[in-house]
Design an enzyme around this catalytic site. Structure first.
Site, mmCIF file in Angstrom:
data_model
loop_
_atom_site.group_PDB
_atom_site.id
_atom_site.type_symbol
_atom_site.label_atom_id
_atom_site.label_comp_id
_atom_site.label_asym_id
_atom_site.label_seq_id
_atom_site.Cartn_x
_atom_site.Cartn_y
_atom_site.Cartn_z
ATOM 1 N N HIS A 163 0.844 -1.191 0.000
ATOM 2 C CA HIS A 163 0.000 0.000 0.000
ATOM 3 C C HIS A 163 0.875 1.236 0.000
ATOM 4 O O HIS A 163 1.986 1.223 0.541
ATOM 5 C CB HIS A 163 -0.929 0.011 1.217
ATOM 6 C CG HIS A 163 -0.195 0.157 2.516
ATOM 7 N ND1 HIS A 163 0.036 1.375 3.112
ATOM 8 C CD2 HIS A 163 0.386 -0.768 3.314
ATOM 9 C CE1 HIS A 163 0.719 1.184 4.235
ATOM 10 N NE2 HIS A 163 0.950 -0.103 4.382
ATOM 11 N N HIS B 99 0.891 5.794 -1.377
ATOM 12 C CA HIS B 99 0.314 6.867 -2.197
ATOM 13 C C HIS B 99 1.070 6.957 -3.519
ATOM 14 O O HIS B 99 1.880 7.868 -3.730
ATOM 15 C CB HIS B 99 0.400 8.200 -1.450
ATOM 16 C CG HIS B 99 -0.432 8.229 -0.197
ATOM 17 N ND1 HIS B 99 -1.739 7.786 -0.170
ATOM 18 C CD2 HIS B 99 -0.148 8.644 1.054
ATOM 19 C CE1 HIS B 99 -2.222 7.942 1.049
ATOM 20 N NE2 HIS B 99 -1.281 8.449 1.826
#
Ligand SMILES: *[C@@H]1O[C@H](CO)[C@@H](O)[C@H](O)[C@H]1NC(C)=O
Ligand SMILES: *[C@@H]1O[C@H](CO)[C@@H](O)[C@H](O)[C@H]1NC(C)=O
Length: 379
Positions: free
Chosen positions: A139, A141
């Site tokens: 995970h 951004h």
């Protein structure tokens, strides 16, 4: 010879008898039909029960045969900032011990969602070749990256969650100023700035400008520079294309519980127990931005006038439509195993009248629903 009157009478009697017989036959036919339907119903219930029991047994035994496949699996959740992504990521962390997979954080230089071409190659190589970390849940951004472009045979599974674009922006605005209850000590970029979102909008500030809405489209569009060209129609189309073709499931912040439930149904290897965990731990998994004040109708109306909002909103609505369609189609939330695909997870999609199963990477059709009257069995 019979007298004609008697002949007529006999004919009449015969006709009456025939009519009576026809009637009886029809009644018998009806009863037979009823009986057959009753038997069929009974059989279906038995099959259902057997499947559920077999399912549990088969799943356990089949897990070992499927595990070769599933233990290689990589999921990438390229989270968009301020979409309640931390709540969901925490679930992945909470389950990784029990469900035996690794969670890795993608930390890019300066939190830049776009990597240089060298970093892209390094990242793809590292994720693909790092056997010790598989199965893995990544995970971070970072915007969508197409692994097939790098010649990778087995690409990772992408999932994501998106949010109403204005709410996401408001959340981000206050997050920069006040942080949240997750890491309260951390000093934020705009800390000390007490201006509300409404004040920013009426003053035409840059932190609440429509350009700042341009984030979910580029995250789904990817690493091409055109994706980050604010207001690009091509980027919107590419984002929609990727959402449909490259993402296994995209949920919305507003319906996170359904997203978690569907994910558990589709990828139990990773998410077994997620729904339960989400329901019981709702509070602990929620991350609240402190001091957040909802924007006024005027501020919202002003933002909605921009072409950028219209595009971001179109993308959001598009995602919502795909998500709701899947949600409605998944009529049976419980797990049923069919002999056609032992060990995999199947569901009945009513709109397709098909039994559909997951086979590691994606949904595939196993066969027609074996009983066309399934949906109204109990009626
Ligand atoms: C990500 O990397 C930066 C340095 O580039 C570092 O300061 C930061 O703590 C890292 N974040 C996490 C969560 O590892
Ligand atoms: C992937 O990157 C990590 C961190 O830099 C490193 O420790 C690991 O050895 C790399 N794995 C492969 C297979 O390159």
């Amino acid at each position: 010879m019979m007298p004609p009157k008697l002949q007529l009478l006999a004919l009449l009697a015969f006709a009456v008898a025939m009519f009576f017989l026809e009637n009886q036959i029809q009644k018998l036919e009806e009863s037979r039909g009823k009986l057959e339907r009753a038997i069929a119903r009974h059989e279906v219930r038995e099959i259902e029960q057997r499947h559920t029991q077999d399912g549990l047994r088969e799943r356990d035994s089949a897990l070992s045969s499927l595990s070769d496949n599933e233990d290689d699996m990589v999921i990438i959740y390229n989270r968009v900032p301020k979409t309640a992504s931390t709540s969901f990521t925490n679930i992945a962390y909470d389950l990784c011990g029990k469900n035996h997979y690794h969670v890795l954080h993608i930390n890019t230089t300066k939190n830049n969602p776009v990597m240089s071409i060298q970093d892209q190659v390094r990242f793809v190589k590292n994720v693909t070749e790092w056997r010790e970390m598989k199965p893995a849940f990544y995970h971070g951004h970072v915007s969508f990256l197409d692994f097939t472009k790098f010649g990778v045979k087995r690409k990772p599974i992408y999932i994501n969650v998106i949010r109403d674009p204005i709410e996401r922006l408001v959340s981000y605005y206050y997050f920069l100023r006040f942080g949240d209850d997750y890491r309260p000590g951390l000093r934020r970029r705009k800390q000390g700035d007490k201006k509300t979102f409404d004040e920013c909008v009426s003053a035409g500030g840059s932190d609440c400008a429509p350009e700042k809405l341009w984030l979910q489209i580029p995250f789904f569009c990817g690493h091409y520079s055109e994706c980050w060209n604010v207001g690009s129609q091509w980027a919107l189309e590419q984002a929609k294309y990727n959402l449909v073709n490259e993402y296994m499931l995209v949920g919305v912040t507003e319906e996170l519980e359904d997203f978690v439930m569907m994910l558990e149904a589709a990828l139990p290897r990773f998410f077994r127990g997620a729904t339960e965990l989400y329901k019981t731990g709702k509070k602990s998994h929620l991350r609240k931005t402190s001091e957040k004040k909802p924007p006024t109708k005027e501020s919202i109306a002003k933002l909605q006038q921009s072409a950028i909002w219209k595009m971001e909103n179109e993308f959001y609505e598009f995602a919502l439509e795909q998500f709701h369609q899947l949600d409605e189609e998944l009529e049976f939330r419980q797990q049923v195993t069919f002999p056609a695909a032992p060990g995999s997870l199947c569901a009945l999609f009513t709109s397709m009248s098909k039994v559909v199963c997951t086979g590691g990477l994606s949904w595939y059709v196993v066969g027609d629903v074996f009983f066309s009257s399934w949906p109204d069995l109990d009626s």
